[in-house]
Enzyme design. Structure first.
Site, short mmCIF file in Angstrom:
data_model
loop_
_atom_site.label_atom_id
_atom_site.label_comp_id
_atom_site.label_asym_id
_atom_site.label_seq_id
_atom_site.Cartn_x
_atom_site.Cartn_y
_atom_site.Cartn_z
CD GLN A 1 43.02 27.79 8.81
OE1 GLN A 1 44.10 27.65 8.37
NE2 GLN A 1 42.64 27.78 10.07
CG HIS B 1 46.92 21.51 10.78
ND1 HIS B 1 46.48 21.15 12.04
CD2 HIS B 1 46.15 22.40 10.28
CE1 HIS B 1 45.43 22.14 12.33
NE2 HIS B 1 45.41 23.01 11.44
CD GLU B 2 48.03 25.19 8.30
OE1 GLU B 2 46.97 25.51 7.56
OE2 GLU B 2 48.10 25.22 9.20
NI NI Z 1 44.01 24.76 11.12
#
Ligand code: NI
Length: 172
Positions: free
Chosen positions: A50, A136-137
């Site tokens: 990210q 999720h990560e």
């Molecule tokens: Ni995320």
């Protein structure tokens, strides 16, 4: 140092990240930067891709209650070794998909193995919000976003909103 967070759609958010071979001061600094970026956002989890770094590294802190001590976690090479049959539904969001939320169903408990900030092997069972967050990560490290669990219509709608947001940001 705070890093900037990539917004979906971005090819770097679709990549499978590489395992971290050995810890270094540079990697520890990266983890610290990610925690700073996550708390600033604010968010409860952040994965290295990210911020455009394709390493298997996630950070998280799902403590949200006021007056409860923060619990920053740094997980290098996290791996889910077991998942419960029981499922849980949470309304998920993502710092790379700002202000978009949707229900996602996942195993309610997972056993995760990882290497901590000091290079020690760790294993722990996560439940509740922590279980959702860690799954999720880890998905991010495999190029998967929470919107990939939604139907194509909903996913396309959110993607178009993000494309519009990025065009607006580019003009600003
Ligand atoms: Ni995320």
């Amino acid at each position: 140092m705070k890093r900037s967070i990539l917004i979906h759609p971005d090819p770097r958010l679709k990549k499978v990240c590489a395992p971290v071979p050995d810890l270094s001061d540079a990697l520890r600094k990266l983890a610290d930067d990610m925690l700073e970026t996550m708390y600033d956002a604010p968010g409860i989890g952040l994965a290295a891709p990210q911020i455009g770094v394709l390493d298997r590294l996630i950070v998280m802190d799902c403590v949200k209650e006021d007056g409860v001590e923060a619990k920053p976690m740094v997980l290098f090479n996290p791996e889910i070794v077991a998942s419960s049959d029981d499922l849980n539904v949470y309304e998920e969001g993502c710092l790379s998909i700002p202000e978009q939320y949707a229900d996602v169903t996942r195993p309610s408990e997972v056993d995760v193995r990882w290497m901590d900030r000091d290079g020690n092997a760790q294993q722990q069972t996560f439940d509740g919000l922590w279980a959702t967050c860690v799954q999720h990560e880890i998905d991010h490290l495999n190029g998967k976003l929470f919107i990939d669990y939604l139907g194509p219509m909903k996913r396309q709608m959110i993607t178009r909103r993000m494309q519009k947001l990025k065009r607006e940001q580019a003009r600003a």
